[in-house]
Design an enzyme around this catalytic site. Structure first.
Site, PDB file in Angstrom:
ATOM      1  N   CYS A   7       0.953  -1.210  -0.075  1.00 15.04           N
ATOM      2  CA  CYS A   7       0.228  -0.247   0.027  1.00 15.04           C
ATOM      3  C   CYS A   7       0.800   1.118   0.210  1.00 15.04           C
ATOM      4  CB  CYS A   7      -0.804   0.052   1.256  1.00 15.04           C
ATOM      5  SG  CYS A   7      -2.335   1.139   1.026  1.00 15.04           S
ATOM      6  N   CYS A  79      -4.177  -0.457  -2.538  1.00 16.89           N
ATOM      7  CA  CYS A  79      -4.728   0.676  -3.019  1.00 16.89           C
ATOM      8  C   CYS A  79      -4.045   1.277  -4.329  1.00 16.89           C
ATOM      9  CB  CYS A  79      -4.226   1.813  -1.890  1.00 16.89           C
ATOM     10  SG  CYS A  79      -2.421   1.735  -1.472  1.00 16.89           S
ATOM     11  N   CYS A  86       3.727   1.019  -8.056  1.00 16.28           N
ATOM     12  CA  CYS A  86       4.343  -0.534  -7.500  1.00 16.28           C
ATOM     13  C   CYS A  86       5.914  -0.584  -8.053  1.00 16.28           C
ATOM     14  CB  CYS A  86       3.529  -1.710  -7.960  1.00 16.28           C
ATOM     15  SG  CYS A  86       3.936  -3.334  -7.295  1.00 16.28           S
TER      16      CYS A  86
END
Length: 141
Positions: A7, A79, A86
């Protein structure tokens, strides 16, 4: 089985998902981290998880850089921020998934409303991650 849940801040949603996934099967190696780790766990997340029978008070908010060189069976973002930014993992990642949830820490309103948002998101996380756990178990067997 090595599972990493990502997240943005690693203070709320990823921590709840981490707690639930670990509670489903103690043999799973579950970790959570944040792209911009806050360094602390949201106290309301700890409280609502405790009410669900899962203790995450001992968890720590960690930066994803601690896990970049590891091998993962699953890397799961929870999220939008983490999904969009990422990091590239240098280790082996067998499965990348995104299961998005609203951020209850951004809820605005009365204390009762904010608390209800934490409960709602907690319950959504539990349901989605339990379904994922069942899917993983069916693939193993």
């Amino acid at each position: 089985m090595n599972i990493l849940i990502l997240c943005t801040g690693n203070s709320c949603r990823s921590q709840m998902a981490h707690g639930f996934m670990q509670s489903f099967d103690k043999k799973l190696n579950v970790y959570s981290a944040g792209i911009k780790a806050s360094g602390k766990i949201n106290p309301m997340a700890v409280e609502v998880m405790h009410k669900a029978g899962v203790d995450i008070s001992h968890h720590q908010s960690r930066n994803v850089s601690e896990y970049l060189h590891s091998n993962w069976d699953y890397v799961i973002t929870v999220c939008g921020g983490a999904n969009e930014s990422c990091p590239s993992f240098l280790g082996n990642v067998a499965n990348r998934l995104h299961i998005g949830f609203d951020d209850p820490s951004e809820a605005i309103g009365s204390d009762e409303f904010i608390y209800s948002e934490f409960i709602r998101v907690r319950d959504e996380i539990k349901e989605q991650f339990y379904q994922l756990y069942l899917q993983i178990q069916s693939e193993i067997l």
